[in-house]
Design a protein around this motif. Sequence first.
Motif, PDB file in Angstrom:
ATOM      1  N   SER A 184       0.958  -1.351  -0.004  1.00  0.00           N
ATOM      2  CA  SER A 184       0.116  -0.196  -0.110  1.00  0.00           C
ATOM      3  C   SER A 184       0.909   1.477   0.246  1.00  0.00           C
ATOM      4  O   SER A 184       0.427   2.219   0.062  1.00  0.00           O
ATOM      5  N   ILE A 185       2.368   0.692   0.141  1.00  0.00           N
ATOM      6  CA  ILE A 185       3.109   2.387   0.998  1.00  0.00           C
ATOM      7  C   ILE A 185       3.266   3.048  -0.347  1.00  0.00           C
ATOM      8  O   ILE A 185       3.714   2.378  -1.811  1.00  0.00           O
ATOM      9  N   GLN A 186       2.919   3.889  -1.083  1.00  0.00           N
ATOM     10  CA  GLN A 186       3.759   5.101  -2.417  1.00  0.00           C
ATOM     11  C   GLN A 186       3.598   6.468  -1.881  1.00  0.00           C
ATOM     12  O   GLN A 186       2.848   6.620  -0.849  1.00  0.00           O
ATOM     13  N   PRO A 187       4.329   7.398  -3.059  1.00  0.00           N
ATOM     14  CA  PRO A 187       4.196   8.360  -2.336  1.00  0.00           C
ATOM     15  C   PRO A 187       2.167   9.125  -2.550  1.00  0.00           C
ATOM     16  O   PRO A 187       2.305   9.171  -2.682  1.00  0.00           O
ATOM     17  N   GLY A 188       1.735   9.824  -1.677  1.00  0.00           N
ATOM     18  CA  GLY A 188       0.850  10.251  -1.167  1.00  0.00           C
ATOM     19  C   GLY A 188      -0.212   9.221  -0.759  1.00  0.00           C
ATOM     20  O   GLY A 188      -1.436  10.355   0.086  1.00  0.00           O
ATOM     21  N   VAL A 189       0.428   8.406  -0.539  1.00  0.00           N
ATOM     22  CA  VAL A 189      -0.600   7.903   0.437  1.00  0.00           C
ATOM     23  C   VAL A 189      -0.081   8.024   1.817  1.00  0.00           C
ATOM     24  O   VAL A 189       0.941   8.472   2.464  1.00  0.00           O
ATOM     25  N   ARG A 190      -1.169   8.214   3.048  1.00  0.00           N
ATOM     26  CA  ARG A 190      -1.305   8.970   4.455  1.00  0.00           C
ATOM     27  C   ARG A 190      -0.727   7.549   5.347  1.00  0.00           C
ATOM     28  O   ARG A 190      -1.078   6.026   5.138  1.00  0.00           O
ATOM     29  N   GLU A 235      -0.066  10.928   9.996  1.00  0.00           N
ATOM     30  CA  GLU A 235      -1.561  11.690   9.145  1.00  0.00           C
ATOM     31  C   GLU A 235      -0.769  11.511   8.225  1.00  0.00           C
ATOM     32  O   GLU A 235      -1.365  12.097   7.535  1.00  0.00           O
ATOM     33  N   LYS A 236       0.415  12.100   8.176  1.00  0.00           N
ATOM     34  CA  LYS A 236       0.709  12.663   6.882  1.00  0.00           C
ATOM     35  C   LYS A 236       1.276  11.615   5.660  1.00  0.00           C
ATOM     36  O   LYS A 236       1.769  10.493   5.581  1.00  0.00           O
ATOM     37  N   PRO A 237       1.204  11.993   4.338  1.00  0.00           N
ATOM     38  CA  PRO A 237       2.139  11.020   3.252  1.00  0.00           C
ATOM     39  C   PRO A 237       2.984  11.028   3.084  1.00  0.00           C
ATOM     40  O   PRO A 237       3.736  11.489   3.606  1.00  0.00           O
TER      41      PRO A 237
ATOM     42  N   LYS B 204      -7.208   3.985  10.019  1.00  0.00           N
ATOM     43  CA  LYS B 204      -7.248   5.134   8.316  1.00  0.00           C
ATOM     44  C   LYS B 204      -8.196   6.498   8.921  1.00  0.00           C
ATOM     45  O   LYS B 204      -7.734   7.927   8.560  1.00  0.00           O
ATOM     46  N   GLY B 205      -8.859   6.770  10.029  1.00  0.00           N
ATOM     47  CA  GLY B 205      -9.637   7.928  10.171  1.00  0.00           C
ATOM     48  C   GLY B 205     -10.451   7.821   9.051  1.00  0.00           C
ATOM     49  O   GLY B 205     -10.806   7.143   7.779  1.00  0.00           O
ATOM     50  N   THR B 206     -10.695   9.470   9.049  1.00  0.00           N
ATOM     51  CA  THR B 206     -11.365  10.561   7.307  1.00  0.00           C
ATOM     52  C   THR B 206     -10.787  11.009   6.716  1.00  0.00           C
ATOM     53  O   THR B 206      -9.312  10.864   7.053  1.00  0.00           O
ATOM     54  N   PRO B 207     -10.967  11.476   5.494  1.00  0.00           N
ATOM     55  CA  PRO B 207      -9.884  12.028   4.509  1.00  0.00           C
ATOM     56  C   PRO B 207      -9.090  13.169   5.234  1.00  0.00           C
ATOM     57  O   PRO B 207      -8.188  13.154   4.959  1.00  0.00           O
ATOM     58  N   ASP B 208      -9.723  13.442   6.243  1.00  0.00           N
ATOM     59  CA  ASP B 208      -9.422  14.848   6.657  1.00  0.00           C
ATOM     60  C   ASP B 208      -8.199  14.541   8.035  1.00  0.00           C
ATOM     61  O   ASP B 208      -7.648  15.554   8.008  1.00  0.00           O
ATOM     62  N   TYR B 209      -9.058  14.100   9.014  1.00  0.00           N
ATOM     63  CA  TYR B 209      -7.704  13.674   9.899  1.00  0.00           C
ATOM     64  C   TYR B 209      -7.914  11.740  10.081  1.00  0.00           C
ATOM     65  O   TYR B 209      -8.584  11.276  10.475  1.00  0.00           O
ATOM     66  N   GLY B 210      -6.769  11.395  10.153  1.00  0.00           N
ATOM     67  CA  GLY B 210      -5.365  10.340  10.248  1.00  0.00           C
ATOM     68  C   GLY B 210      -6.539   9.762  11.931  1.00  0.00           C
ATOM     69  O   GLY B 210      -5.644  10.270  13.111  1.00  0.00           O
ATOM     70  N   GLY B 211      -6.739   8.831  11.775  1.00  0.00           N
ATOM     71  CA  GLY B 211      -6.996   7.924  13.207  1.00  0.00           C
ATOM     72  C   GLY B 211      -6.035   7.624  13.684  1.00  0.00           C
ATOM     73  O   GLY B 211      -4.180   7.100  13.188  1.00  0.00           O
ATOM     74  N   GLU B 212      -5.785   6.987  15.535  1.00  0.00           N
ATOM     75  CA  GLU B 212      -4.488   6.474  16.189  1.00  0.00           C
ATOM     76  C   GLU B 212      -5.561   5.741  16.501  1.00  0.00           C
ATOM     77  O   GLU B 212      -6.060   5.308  16.671  1.00  0.00           O
ATOM     78  N   TYR B 213      -3.581   4.440  17.482  1.00  0.00           N
ATOM     79  CA  TYR B 213      -4.426   3.578  17.994  1.00  0.00           C
ATOM     80  C   TYR B 213      -5.002   4.070  19.093  1.00  0.00           C
ATOM     81  O   TYR B 213      -4.928   5.314  19.813  1.00  0.00           O
ATOM     82  N   PRO B 214      -6.759   2.814  19.091  1.00  0.00           N
ATOM     83  CA  PRO B 214      -7.304   3.582  20.742  1.00  0.00           C
ATOM     84  C   PRO B 214      -5.848   3.277  21.819  1.00  0.00           C
ATOM     85  O   PRO B 214      -5.694   2.096  21.256  1.00  0.00           O
TER      86      PRO B 214
END
Lengths: 400, 400
Positions: A184-190, A235-237, B204-214
């Motif tokens: 799943s890893i590629q530039p732009g993927v978070r 959450e960075k790409p 994965k979270g939402t497109p705006d905010y990535g999730g973290e481990y609970p």
Amino acid sequence: MVLPFDILEYHQRLKETKQRMEEKGIEVLLITDPANMNYLSGYDAWSFYVHQMLVIIIDEPQPLWIGRYQDANGAKVTTWIYDENVIPYPDYYVQSDTHHPMDFIAEILLQIGHGNRRIGVEKDNYYFTGMALERLKNGLKNAAFLDATLLVNQVRLIKSDQEIEYMRRAAKITDLAMEKGIESIQPGVRECDTAAEIYYHLVKGTPDYGGEYPAIVPLMPTGEHTSIPHLTWSEKPFVDGNAVIIEIAGCYKRYHVPLARTVSIGQPNEKLKQVAPVVLEGIENVLAFAKPGVTCGELEEVWRRSIKKHGYEKEARLGYSVGLNYPPDWGEHTGSIRRGDTTVLQANMTFHLIPALWFDTDGIEISETFRVTEKGSERFTTYPQELIIRDHLDLSGQIS
Amino acid sequence: MVLPFDILEYHQRLKETKQRMEEKGIEVLLITDPANMNYLSGYDAWSFYVHQMLVIIIDEPQPLWIGRYQDANGAKVTTWIYDENVIPYPDYYVQSDTHHPMDFIAEILLQIGHGNRRIGVEKDNYYFTGMALERLKNGLKNAAFLDATLLVNQVRLIKSDQEIEYMRRAAKITDLAMEKGIESIQPGVRECDTAAEIYYHLVKGTPDYGGEYPAIVPLMPTGEHTSIPHLTWSEKPFVDGNAVIIEIAGCYKRYHVPLARTVSIGQPNEKLKQVAPVVLEGIENVLAFAKPGVTCGELEEVWRRSIKKHGYEKEARLGYSVGLNYPPDWGEHTGSIRRGDTTVLQANMTFHLIPALWFDTDGIEISETFRVTEKGSERFTTYPQELIIRDHLDLSGQIS
């Protein structure tokens, strides 16, 4: 609920634990490490965030489980111990500033006539706090307290064939999650997108064996942060030209098989190209040397000599005994592959060999979990043992 | 790395911590709770499985971070404290039976002239073991040790607007993961498949905010096990006519918004149909009563009266303060919604209200995480507050 091991295996574990208790002069052993509770009784629930324990009494055939009232049914359905030996404390003892569960437990030990015995406690276990020790001592003034940290962990060092079988299943899950995650890893993927992919497969497992939660979440330091092994995802790409280290473990019946790989997004830089073969050669040398009779310290020596030829040194230990565990660690805290460790390898010991090298602003991790066999060692996983390159130029067909 | 909060917010937290230190006569505070370390410094890594701490000295402007050598870079990049205040210990202190990190830490405190002061320790924190307390006392014979359990947690009780914003983002992730997880449930699907779906969306979270481990993994007791709240998932398939309880939390910047729902697979049995409205009415009454000035104990009274009308009683507490945390618990261990708790609600306190009812062989959990507002309370999530029914007859179009 069906226990993951035959009842005779639990009896054997208890017998070996009692032998070690006798050697140390411990009459009553208070087990608070959730892995040790599971190992001896089968108990399995996410209830270790409140005080609970298993009590092993040298002259009693059955352990006692003492824990929170709402968890008592869990002790009845997940363990082999009799319902009468499950002793719940009321909810007003939970996270309270007026009632402490260890006061309750001390009272129980007094009532059943063990208040003046030689009591072993796992003093350096996460789930045995400073206050737990103080309150127990305060409630049991006629008892003698002895340190029993790692007493049961030492019994866990050599795995049974059934334990090895569970680790093999965990390894299949590790391989799958590593493969899918890296794909799943590629530039732009978070980073969180890849972590989600990994978690999905760790938990879903294979069609034959469902996965469980690992004791450590996926560790995924990226770019400059590859020098910092215990960062999780952000959450960075991903960025072309960066590296990412992925350290994960599949888990089955609470048995872990960890694996780490370093992934270059795009072509690797000179440093990675130079250091990867050094690490791989070191791993090969260590695994070739590992066999019954050799010590963990001697394994470290093999590694040290192997990388010194190329001008490298490593500060940290290169590995540790691994298997059954709960958060926050999948390591068993017994044998460490490091200078001076006198643990003698025996067949069916299992280690995570993770001879990472970290520099100021980057690092590399390639690891293997191995079993000591009768004559040597064998890997659990099959995922390629190499520096992984995710070159989006080569992958253009796969990228939309 | 960008800190999740303005530097002034960290300064304010430190100031309030020092005020409480003064009130308790504590001159040096040793913070081992990873959530408190994060709260005061920003430190964020999965390194709490080895001993580490933040040292707050009453008359020094900056905390010290003391931890493992390989984690020191993490302290430099994730915190606002100066690099000079990051003090690493060598790797031979890690999980060793000859060297203990607390000996190193005691030595440092002596060297910098704080060995004879009044030292506060978080005695009942998971990451402060009985042995840690003993070794510190042994190494600092001229110090006075005071209990500082929950001192920083008390500062955390009232959230800032930025913390509330992070909880709102976490809530969006909670809603998404609950929806996707429940959608995946049908007879024949394995529990681990649904857990995988939930984990995928939590991380994965939402497109705006990535999730973290609970801080707690998804809890998913099923069928007869719905009487046992802290069981996780198994690899068994869901069965028509059974219920499953799902308790999860979305997490953003380590802030959690938990949510529990009970799902009936097929039409619910009479017991569930009878008890669900009782729980929902109780939740409504509690949320309507919650406002600044009311105590947690009074909230419990409202609940108790509400269910007593229908002939029910509940043994356990109904909720707890929630927010920033690390495994093994997302609760903050301060205010509990239970009989006699004197915590006075104030605006921007946040609680997980989980008034579950458990019986011998089944149970029901429907929960809400709420914020105390200026005049009342508000929910964080929007997922329907009801007994969820997954009737495969109604769903025939969706099932292959």
